[in-house]
Scaffold this motif. Structure first.
Motif, short mmCIF file in Angstrom:
data_model
loop_
_atom_site.label_atom_id
_atom_site.label_comp_id
_atom_site.label_asym_id
_atom_site.label_seq_id
_atom_site.Cartn_x
_atom_site.Cartn_y
_atom_site.Cartn_z
N ILE A 170 -10.81 -29.66 -81.84
CA ILE A 170 -11.67 -29.97 -82.97
C ILE A 170 -12.76 -30.95 -82.57
O ILE A 170 -12.56 -31.80 -81.69
CB ILE A 170 -10.87 -30.52 -84.17
CG1 ILE A 170 -10.18 -31.85 -83.83
CG2 ILE A 170 -9.86 -29.50 -84.66
CD1 ILE A 170 -9.52 -32.51 -85.04
N GLU A 171 -13.90 -30.80 -83.21
CA GLU A 171 -15.08 -31.60 -82.87
C GLU A 171 -15.92 -31.80 -84.13
O GLU A 171 -16.33 -30.81 -84.75
CB GLU A 171 -15.89 -30.90 -81.78
CG GLU A 171 -17.26 -31.48 -81.51
CD GLU A 171 -17.22 -32.95 -81.16
OE1 GLU A 171 -17.93 -33.73 -81.83
OE2 GLU A 171 -16.47 -33.32 -80.24
N PRO A 172 -16.21 -33.04 -84.52
CA PRO A 172 -17.02 -33.27 -85.72
C PRO A 172 -18.45 -32.74 -85.61
O PRO A 172 -19.06 -32.42 -86.63
CB PRO A 172 -17.01 -34.80 -85.86
CG PRO A 172 -15.81 -35.25 -85.10
CD PRO A 172 -15.67 -34.29 -83.97
N GLN A 173 -19.00 -32.68 -84.39
CA GLN A 173 -20.36 -32.20 -84.22
C GLN A 173 -20.41 -30.67 -84.29
O GLN A 173 -19.38 -30.00 -84.36
CB GLN A 173 -20.93 -32.69 -82.89
CG GLN A 173 -21.01 -34.20 -82.80
CD GLN A 173 -21.64 -34.66 -81.51
OE1 GLN A 173 -22.85 -34.72 -81.38
NE2 GLN A 173 -20.80 -34.98 -80.53
N CYS A 202 -15.50 -26.59 -84.90
CA CYS A 202 -16.54 -27.61 -84.91
C CYS A 202 -16.86 -28.03 -86.35
O CYS A 202 -16.55 -27.31 -87.30
CB CYS A 202 -17.79 -27.09 -84.20
SG CYS A 202 -17.50 -26.80 -82.43
N GLY A 203 -17.48 -29.18 -86.49
CA GLY A 203 -17.71 -29.72 -87.82
C GLY A 203 -16.42 -30.14 -88.49
O GLY A 203 -16.34 -30.23 -89.73
N THR A 204 -15.41 -30.43 -87.68
CA THR A 204 -14.07 -30.73 -88.20
C THR A 204 -13.51 -31.97 -87.52
O THR A 204 -13.62 -32.12 -86.31
CB THR A 204 -13.11 -29.54 -87.95
OG1 THR A 204 -13.68 -28.36 -88.51
CG2 THR A 204 -11.75 -29.79 -88.56
N GLY A 205 -12.90 -32.85 -88.30
CA GLY A 205 -12.25 -34.04 -87.76
C GLY A 205 -10.77 -34.04 -88.06
O GLY A 205 -10.21 -33.09 -88.61
N ASP A 207 -7.61 -35.72 -90.07
CA ASP A 207 -7.23 -36.52 -91.23
C ASP A 207 -5.98 -37.35 -90.92
O ASP A 207 -6.01 -38.57 -90.94
CB ASP A 207 -7.00 -35.61 -92.44
CG ASP A 207 -6.65 -36.39 -93.69
OD1 ASP A 207 -6.84 -37.62 -93.70
OD2 ASP A 207 -6.17 -35.77 -94.67
N SER A 223 -9.74 -32.51 -91.35
CA SER A 223 -10.62 -33.03 -92.40
C SER A 223 -10.99 -31.99 -93.43
O SER A 223 -11.40 -32.33 -94.55
CB SER A 223 -11.89 -33.62 -91.77
OG SER A 223 -12.60 -32.62 -91.04
N ASP A 224 -10.85 -30.71 -93.09
CA ASP A 224 -11.15 -29.65 -94.06
C ASP A 224 -9.94 -29.25 -94.89
O ASP A 224 -9.99 -28.29 -95.66
CB ASP A 224 -11.73 -28.42 -93.35
CG ASP A 224 -10.77 -27.83 -92.33
OD1 ASP A 224 -9.62 -28.30 -92.22
OD2 ASP A 224 -11.18 -26.88 -91.61
N VAL A 237 -12.01 -39.26 -78.12
CA VAL A 237 -13.19 -39.55 -78.95
C VAL A 237 -14.07 -40.62 -78.30
O VAL A 237 -14.74 -41.38 -78.99
CB VAL A 237 -12.76 -39.97 -80.37
CG1 VAL A 237 -12.14 -38.79 -81.11
CG2 VAL A 237 -11.80 -41.16 -80.34
#
Length: 398
Positions: A170-173, A202-205, A207, A223-224, A237
């Motif tokens: 997973i990657e927030p970017q 991606c676009g995911t962090g 929780d 995070s989703d 990270v």
């Protein structure tokens, strides 16, 4: 010199600086201080060959090297402060070490995510002990979660897949490596991992994590809101420079919001007389007029040579420095020359679905090149990058 040259930090940068000082003719006392118990070792294999069990030894130099070069290597020794006026390093055991010249090479420490439960099977990777613990857990794992798709995260995802482990990365970017290489090239890296069976999100962090009754990680909520199984978790990270021991020294440090580190000029001199900084911890002055840290293996050796020459008053190397770094993922070596940036213009010169070659430019002038499985083509660009040549000189005519 009545007191020795003291190097604090026995990683690659510290060891290379000691070697370069001897190579440049320094014959005085030389002390190399490290807080780990192991001989200085190479870190890049830890996320690849070592964690996969393909090698057990990443030692840089054998024990006899230090006696032959008259390097007083002090392991399991932590520096906790500096008296810059008195030229003295304070050590954790309550003793002190005087110095004539001090070289700071303390490197980085992995960032951790706060608020997570304390569970077995959750790792960071920086040092040898981290890699030993991670390899032990990998041997029993069938599922893994890697948090962060930077170079370490991508390399570990590839290593885990080589073990047949199901990997969620997973990657927030928007893409892997987006902040380093930009989204366009990041998408090519993403394609490679997905082709190898990685569940890349991606676009995911992250929780939170879940554990079993024995206190071992068994899964995560993202995070989703989705949940994934994970018998092994690695938090990748980023890292922060190890500078806490310098907080009361008067040695100027960079703002943590700007990456932190020890501020230094273009050859490693800090704000304190007789104190130098080298390697990942050092925020050197660059041609652009800004100070920044460069966390690449080759940079440590190049800076070590400059520091040794400047400290001893020897002639500095005159060849243009073209930064270089690489990352091994699956059967592909991703290589970069120059200073490719996420906001540069990107020109994809070659792409066969797995291997690719991309040129980076600012204002039409070449700043760097990134290639996957394109070693010869990457290296051919070195001279043109050094000269800041127009990127059109490397692009095939349409």
């Amino acid at each position: 010199m009545t007191a020795p040259i003291v190097i604090v930090g026995a990683g690659l940068a510290g060891l290379r600086t000691a070697e370069e000082l001897r190579r440049a003719g320094y014959a005085g006392e030389l002390v190399l201080i490290g807080d780990e118990s192991r001989l200085p070792y190479d870190r890049p294999p830890l996320s690849k060959q070592f964690v996969r069990g393909e090698t057990d030894d990443t030692t840089l130099r054998p024990c006899e090297f230090y006696s032959e070069k008259r390097i007083d290597l002090r392991l399991s020794t932590e520096a906790v402060g500096v008296d810059a006026d008195g030229r003295r390093v304070r050590l954790a055991d309550g003793t002190t070490q005087d110095y004539d010249q001090l070289i700071v090479a303390t490197g980085l420490r992995p960032r951790r995510l706060s608020g997570l439960p304390d569970l077995q099977g959750v790792h960071v990777l920086r040092g040898h002990s981290d890699a030993v613990a991670l390899r032990a857990d990998l041997n029993a794992a069938t599922t893994a979660l890697v948090v962060g798709a930077g170079f370490i995260g991508c390399e570990l995802a590839a290593s885990f897949r080589a073990h047949g482990v199901h990997v969620v990365l997973i990657e927030p970017q928007a893409t892997p490596l987006a902040s380093v290489l930009g989204e366009q090239v990041g998408e090519l890296v993403a394609r490679m991992h997905r082709a190898e069976g990685v569940d890349l999100r991606c676009g995911t962090g992250l929780d939170t994590l879940f554990g079993d009754d024995a206190g071992r990680v068994r899964g995560a909520r993202l995070s989703d809101g989705t949940e994934v199984a994970a018998g092994l978790v690695v938090i990748g990270v980023g890292s922060r420079p190890v500078t806490e021991w310098l907080n009361d020294s008067g040695i100027a440090l960079a703002d943590p919001a700007a990456g932190g580190g020890v501020l230094a000029d273009e050859v490693g001199r800090t704000s304190a007389e007789g104190v130098w900084a080298v390697g990942d911890v050092a925020a050197w002055l660059h041609e652009t007029g800004s100070r920044k840290r460069v966390e690449h293996w080759t940079n440590a050796g190049e800076q070590a040579k400059l520091v040794a020459c400047a400290l001893l008053g020897a002639d500095l190397p005159t060849a243009a420095r073209v930064p270089y770094f690489w990352s091994d993922q699956y059967d592909v070596k991703i290589q970069a020359l120059g200073t490719p940036g996420a906001t540069d213009e990107v020109h994809i010169a070659s792409d066969d679905g797995r291997k690719f070659l991309a040129y980076y430019a600012q204002g039409g002038n070449l700043t760097g090149v990134v290639g996957a499985g394109m070693t010869a083509q990457v290296m051919k660009a070195r001279a043109k990058i050094a000269a800041g040549a127009p990127v059109t000189e490397l692009l095939a005519p349409r």
